[in-house]
Motif scaffolding. Structure first.
Motif, PDB file in Angstrom:
ATOM      1  N   GLU A  17      44.573  33.821  57.239  1.00  0.00           N
ATOM      2  CA  GLU A  17      43.466  35.019  57.090  1.00  0.00           C
ATOM      3  C   GLU A  17      44.047  36.277  56.190  1.00  0.00           C
ATOM      4  OE1 GLU A  17      39.511  36.743  57.722  1.00  0.00           O
ATOM      5  OE2 GLU A  17      40.702  34.761  57.538  1.00  0.00           O
ATOM      6  N   ARG A  18      45.196  36.767  56.184  1.00  0.00           N
ATOM      7  CA  ARG A  18      45.678  37.635  55.370  1.00  0.00           C
ATOM      8  C   ARG A  18      45.902  37.217  53.989  1.00  0.00           C
ATOM      9  NH1 ARG A  18      51.161  39.772  59.066  1.00  0.00           N
ATOM     10  NH2 ARG A  18      50.010  40.793  60.654  1.00  0.00           N
ATOM     11  N   GLU A  19      46.248  36.061  53.798  1.00  0.00           N
ATOM     12  CA  GLU A  19      46.425  35.513  52.504  1.00  0.00           C
ATOM     13  C   GLU A  19      44.811  35.476  51.875  1.00  0.00           C
ATOM     14  OE1 GLU A  19      47.612  31.439  49.932  1.00  0.00           O
ATOM     15  OE2 GLU A  19      48.151  31.956  52.119  1.00  0.00           O
ATOM     16  N   ARG A  20      43.880  34.896  52.653  1.00  0.00           N
ATOM     17  CA  ARG A  20      42.417  34.830  52.401  1.00  0.00           C
ATOM     18  C   ARG A  20      41.860  36.338  52.102  1.00  0.00           C
ATOM     19  NH1 ARG A  20      36.984  34.653  54.639  1.00  0.00           N
ATOM     20  NH2 ARG A  20      37.878  35.319  56.520  1.00  0.00           N
ATOM     21  N   LEU A  21      42.301  37.334  52.858  1.00  0.00           N
ATOM     22  CA  LEU A  21      41.731  38.819  52.641  1.00  0.00           C
ATOM     23  C   LEU A  21      42.342  39.022  51.292  1.00  0.00           C
ATOM     24  CD1 LEU A  21      41.577  40.114  56.346  1.00  0.00           C
ATOM     25  CD2 LEU A  21      39.871  39.255  54.916  1.00  0.00           C
ATOM     26  N   ALA A  22      43.506  38.958  51.221  1.00  0.00           N
ATOM     27  CA  ALA A  22      44.299  39.311  49.851  1.00  0.00           C
ATOM     28  C   ALA A  22      43.550  38.769  48.694  1.00  0.00           C
ATOM     29  CB  ALA A  22      45.766  38.918  49.849  1.00  0.00           C
ATOM     30  N   ARG A  23      43.017  37.491  48.528  1.00  0.00           N
ATOM     31  CA  ARG A  23      42.262  36.952  47.646  1.00  0.00           C
ATOM     32  C   ARG A  23      41.158  37.887  47.246  1.00  0.00           C
ATOM     33  NH1 ARG A  23      44.283  31.981  49.821  1.00  0.00           N
ATOM     34  NH2 ARG A  23      42.108  31.673  50.385  1.00  0.00           N
ATOM     35  N   GLU A  24      40.389  37.813  48.557  1.00  0.00           N
ATOM     36  CA  GLU A  24      39.132  38.539  48.481  1.00  0.00           C
ATOM     37  C   GLU A  24      39.256  40.024  47.735  1.00  0.00           C
ATOM     38  OE1 GLU A  24      36.161  37.280  48.830  1.00  0.00           O
ATOM     39  OE2 GLU A  24      36.908  35.397  49.750  1.00  0.00           O
ATOM     40  N   ILE A  25      40.296  40.912  48.329  1.00  0.00           N
ATOM     41  CA  ILE A  25      40.418  42.141  47.739  1.00  0.00           C
ATOM     42  C   ILE A  25      40.790  41.915  46.221  1.00  0.00           C
ATOM     43  CG2 ILE A  25      41.796  44.119  47.867  1.00  0.00           C
ATOM     44  CD1 ILE A  25      41.935  43.587  51.152  1.00  0.00           C
ATOM     45  N   HIS A  26      41.580  41.093  45.951  1.00  0.00           N
ATOM     46  CA  HIS A  26      42.139  41.141  44.448  1.00  0.00           C
ATOM     47  C   HIS A  26      40.904  40.686  43.672  1.00  0.00           C
ATOM     48  CE1 HIS A  26      43.336  38.327  41.070  1.00  0.00           C
ATOM     49  NE2 HIS A  26      44.139  39.372  41.097  1.00  0.00           N
ATOM     50  N   ALA A  43      39.834  45.260  43.278  1.00  0.00           N
ATOM     51  CA  ALA A  43      41.169  45.403  42.292  1.00  0.00           C
ATOM     52  C   ALA A  43      40.655  44.986  41.144  1.00  0.00           C
ATOM     53  CB  ALA A  43      42.185  44.200  43.192  1.00  0.00           C
ATOM     54  N   GLN A  44      39.786  44.086  40.867  1.00  0.00           N
ATOM     55  CA  GLN A  44      39.430  44.109  39.677  1.00  0.00           C
ATOM     56  C   GLN A  44      38.276  45.171  39.271  1.00  0.00           C
ATOM     57  OE1 GLN A  44      37.471  40.227  39.275  1.00  0.00           O
ATOM     58  NE2 GLN A  44      39.564  39.000  39.865  1.00  0.00           N
ATOM     59  N   GLY A  45      37.653  45.417  40.338  1.00  0.00           N
ATOM     60  CA  GLY A  45      36.662  46.765  39.949  1.00  0.00           C
ATOM     61  C   GLY A  45      37.461  48.004  39.316  1.00  0.00           C
ATOM     62  N   ALA A  53      28.881  52.343  37.137  1.00  0.00           N
ATOM     63  CA  ALA A  53      28.024  50.995  37.576  1.00  0.00           C
ATOM     64  C   ALA A  53      29.053  50.165  38.187  1.00  0.00           C
ATOM     65  CB  ALA A  53      27.543  50.606  36.425  1.00  0.00           C
ATOM     66  N   ILE A  54      30.254  49.952  37.518  1.00  0.00           N
ATOM     67  CA  ILE A  54      31.131  49.115  38.126  1.00  0.00           C
ATOM     68  C   ILE A  54      31.679  49.515  39.659  1.00  0.00           C
ATOM     69  CG2 ILE A  54      33.615  48.181  37.915  1.00  0.00           C
ATOM     70  CD1 ILE A  54      33.272  48.161  35.054  1.00  0.00           C
ATOM     71  N   ALA A  55      31.759  50.909  39.723  1.00  0.00           N
ATOM     72  CA  ALA A  55      32.228  51.747  41.155  1.00  0.00           C
ATOM     73  C   ALA A  55      31.034  51.292  42.126  1.00  0.00           C
ATOM     74  CB  ALA A  55      32.332  53.133  40.935  1.00  0.00           C
ATOM     75  N   GLU A  56      30.065  51.450  41.584  1.00  0.00           N
ATOM     76  CA  GLU A  56      28.627  51.169  42.520  1.00  0.00           C
ATOM     77  C   GLU A  56      28.810  49.701  43.020  1.00  0.00           C
ATOM     78  OE1 GLU A  56      23.967  51.350  42.765  1.00  0.00           O
ATOM     79  OE2 GLU A  56      24.856  51.947  40.833  1.00  0.00           O
ATOM     80  N   ARG A  57      28.938  48.639  42.047  1.00  0.00           N
ATOM     81  CA  ARG A  57      29.174  47.177  42.238  1.00  0.00           C
ATOM     82  C   ARG A  57      30.306  47.091  43.218  1.00  0.00           C
ATOM     83  NH1 ARG A  57      24.952  43.721  42.323  1.00  0.00           N
ATOM     84  NH2 ARG A  57      25.816  41.795  42.633  1.00  0.00           N
ATOM     85  N   SER A  58      31.349  47.944  43.219  1.00  0.00           N
ATOM     86  CA  SER A  58      32.652  47.774  44.107  1.00  0.00           C
ATOM     87  C   SER A  58      32.361  48.122  45.432  1.00  0.00           C
ATOM     88  CB  SER A  58      33.680  48.415  43.443  1.00  0.00           C
ATOM     89  OG  SER A  58      34.034  47.807  42.014  1.00  0.00           O
ATOM     90  N   LEU A  59      31.660  49.085  45.351  1.00  0.00           N
ATOM     91  CA  LEU A  59      31.222  49.664  46.684  1.00  0.00           C
ATOM     92  C   LEU A  59      30.118  48.697  47.612  1.00  0.00           C
ATOM     93  CD1 LEU A  59      31.313  51.954  48.835  1.00  0.00           C
ATOM     94  CD2 LEU A  59      29.003  52.908  47.550  1.00  0.00           C
ATOM     95  N   ALA A  60      29.312  48.031  46.635  1.00  0.00           N
ATOM     96  CA  ALA A  60      28.456  47.108  47.304  1.00  0.00           C
ATOM     97  C   ALA A  60      29.306  45.852  47.799  1.00  0.00           C
ATOM     98  CB  ALA A  60      27.466  46.587  46.404  1.00  0.00           C
ATOM     99  N   GLU A  61      30.258  45.320  47.063  1.00  0.00           N
ATOM    100  CA  GLU A  61      31.029  44.424  47.374  1.00  0.00           C
ATOM    101  C   GLU A  61      32.012  44.921  48.701  1.00  0.00           C
ATOM    102  OE1 GLU A  61      31.809  41.404  46.611  1.00  0.00           O
ATOM    103  OE2 GLU A  61      30.999  41.145  44.564  1.00  0.00           O
ATOM    104  N   ASP A  64      30.501  40.436  56.017  1.00  0.00           N
ATOM    105  CA  ASP A  64      30.841  38.912  56.177  1.00  0.00           C
ATOM    106  C   ASP A  64      31.555  38.436  54.981  1.00  0.00           C
ATOM    107  OD1 ASP A  64      28.968  39.226  54.402  1.00  0.00           O
ATOM    108  OD2 ASP A  64      27.317  38.507  55.382  1.00  0.00           O
ATOM    109  N   LEU A  65      32.193  39.009  54.076  1.00  0.00           N
ATOM    110  CA  LEU A  65      32.943  38.459  53.136  1.00  0.00           C
ATOM    111  C   LEU A  65      32.251  37.667  51.979  1.00  0.00           C
ATOM    112  CD1 LEU A  65      36.244  37.501  55.249  1.00  0.00           C
ATOM    113  CD2 LEU A  65      35.620  39.755  54.076  1.00  0.00           C
ATOM    114  N   THR A  66      30.893  37.746  52.250  1.00  0.00           N
ATOM    115  CA  THR A  66      30.129  36.934  51.117  1.00  0.00           C
ATOM    116  C   THR A  66      30.099  37.976  49.820  1.00  0.00           C
ATOM    117  OG1 THR A  66      28.729  35.979  52.795  1.00  0.00           O
ATOM    118  CG2 THR A  66      27.714  35.859  50.785  1.00  0.00           C
ATOM    119  N   PRO A  67      30.258  37.228  48.827  1.00  0.00           N
ATOM    120  CA  PRO A  67      30.009  38.051  47.383  1.00  0.00           C
ATOM    121  C   PRO A  67      28.754  38.637  47.303  1.00  0.00           C
ATOM    122  CG  PRO A  67      31.161  36.080  47.294  1.00  0.00           C
ATOM    123  CD  PRO A  67      30.618  36.118  48.610  1.00  0.00           C
ATOM    124  N   ALA A  68      28.683  40.098  46.852  1.00  0.00           N
ATOM    125  CA  ALA A  68      27.619  40.681  46.909  1.00  0.00           C
ATOM    126  C   ALA A  68      26.567  40.033  45.789  1.00  0.00           C
ATOM    127  CB  ALA A  68      27.746  42.005  46.353  1.00  0.00           C
TER     128      ALA A  68
END
Length: 395
Positions: free
Chosen positions: A190-199, A203-205, A236-244, A251-255
């Motif tokens: 789960e930590r690895e999965r969360l790290a990928r989601e954050i990356h 992180a990209q945003g 705009a990217i910051a707003e999108r990152s906030l939504a993400e 629920d970890l679903t991509p925005a």
């Protein structure tokens, strides 16, 4: 464990009830036999009194339960003494020895219980010989044989129960260790999965915002209009990152997928956001994806596209990139190509290309979870083609 222990306790309780009942039945039968033959005998009051005392003493056994061993030993000694005295006065009470075998074997360890059983058997044989009046072979051999069989069966059952309890303890301990191992592995996964989601999201945003704000800072005096465009894009990217981030918390679903437009619309939204004056990102499709496409597959392909484009933006120095989604009957393939400076696939690029995050290792991990494969074709100066294929159920 309860499925084994509860029936075993019930069986032991049933055996105990049977033995207690048998003792009182034999005691009552012995009293009745004695009264029928010696009602006017001189020892009759003493026999009746001893019988009542033995009945009361025996009834105290269950009440003691698991009291300290000295009390149980004292109780057992009194019961055996009362019975032995009764046997001396009236040999017919010898039959009560059989339930007493069980009582002694339950109360004492095997090394002490076996001599007690031998003593009870000897008293019973002596009493029966007094009644028979001669050395009857049946009287001499039958009680020892019964005692030997009863003792052997009880000792074997006790040892089997002890081995079974040990096996149950080992099983419970193994299950606990296995559960603890699974929890640790689940936590790491789960930590690895969360790290990928954050990356692949936050992180990209943040990386895009940093690059845009740095560009805006350089152009603020010479090209204020362009600098303000960079700032607006960063906002705009910051707003999108906030939504993400909010979606990530829920629920970890991509925005982009949560908006309900499906994978193609989400890829187009990603391509639009990644398009800058220096990099044009296009989307092509071949075939139509299954409807509905499994949610884990959609999420993985979108994250792979985001991660691949992040690598293109930060490392490839490309001017164009293309996302191509190919839908076949048994698999779905996402190709990400660019016209950047490329690299040698034989070098450890997966580790060196993105030392701050997961990069290609994260993409491989996502595909591995879904049974997919990753293919990379590149050469210095010739761009890069990344192909991620995920198997699907045949349509």
């Amino acid at each position: 464990m309860p499925t084994v222990a509860v029936p075993e306790r019930d069986a032991t309780r049933a055996l105990t009830v049977v033995m207690h009942t048998a003792f009182y039945v034999l005691l009552a039968a012995s009293v009745a036999r004695y009264l029928a033959r010696h009602a006017d005998g001189p020892h009759t009051p003493g026999v009746i009194a001893l019988s009542l005392l033995l009945a009361v003493l025996y009834a105290l056994g269950p009440a003691l339960g698991t009291r300290p061993a000295p009390r149980r030993l004292t109780w057992l000694g009194l019961v055996v003494a009362a019975w032995a005295l009764l046997v001396v006065l009236a040999p017919s009470f010898a039959w009560c020895a059989v339930p007493l075998f069980y009582t002694g074997l339950r109360t004492l360890p095997a090394r002490a219980a076996i001599p007690l059983v031998a003593l009870l058997t000897a008293l019973a044989v002596a009493a029966q010989l007094r009644l028979a009046g001669w050395a009857d072979p049946n009287v001499l051999l039958a009680p020892p044989a019964v005692a030997a069989v009863a003792t052997t069966v009880f000792v074997v059952m006790q040892r089997q129960a002890a081995r079974r309890d040990a096996l149950i303890d080992d099983l419970v301990r193994t299950r606990r260790e296995l559960a603890a191992t699974e929890r640790r592995e689940g936590t790491l996964a789960e930590r690895e999965r969360l790290a990928r989601e954050i990356h692949d999201t936050l992180a990209q945003g943040l990386s895009s915002q940093r690059m845009l704000l740095q560009a805006a800072d350089r152009l603020w005096d010479t090209a204020p209009g362009t600098a303000r465009d960079h700032v607006r894009t960063a906002a705009a990217i910051a707003e999108r990152s906030l939504a993400e981030a909010r979606r990530f918390v829920h629920d970890l679903t991509p925005a982009d997928l949560a908006e309900g437009g499906g994978l193609l619309q989400a890829l187009r939204a990603v391509a639009e956001r990644e398009t800058t004056p220096a990099l044009a990102v296009r989307v092509h499709t071949e075939g139509s994806p299954p409807d509905p496409l499994p949610a884990p597959v959609e999420s993985a392909l979108l994250r792979i596209a985001q991660g691949a484009l992040a690598n293109v933006r930060e490392h490839a120095e490309a001017t164009t990139a293309t996302l191509t989604l190919t839908c076949l009957d048994d698999q779905i393939v996402l190709d990400v190509t660019d016209d950047g400076h490329g690299f040698d696939p034989q070098t450890p690029f997966a580790l060196a290309a993105d030392s701050r995050g997961h990069g290609l290792p994260a993409i491989r991990a996502r595909l591995r979870q879904l049974g997919g494969t990753l293919t990379i074709e590149s050469a210095p100066g010739e761009g890069t083609a990344l192909s991620a294929a995920i198997p699907l159920e045949p349509r």
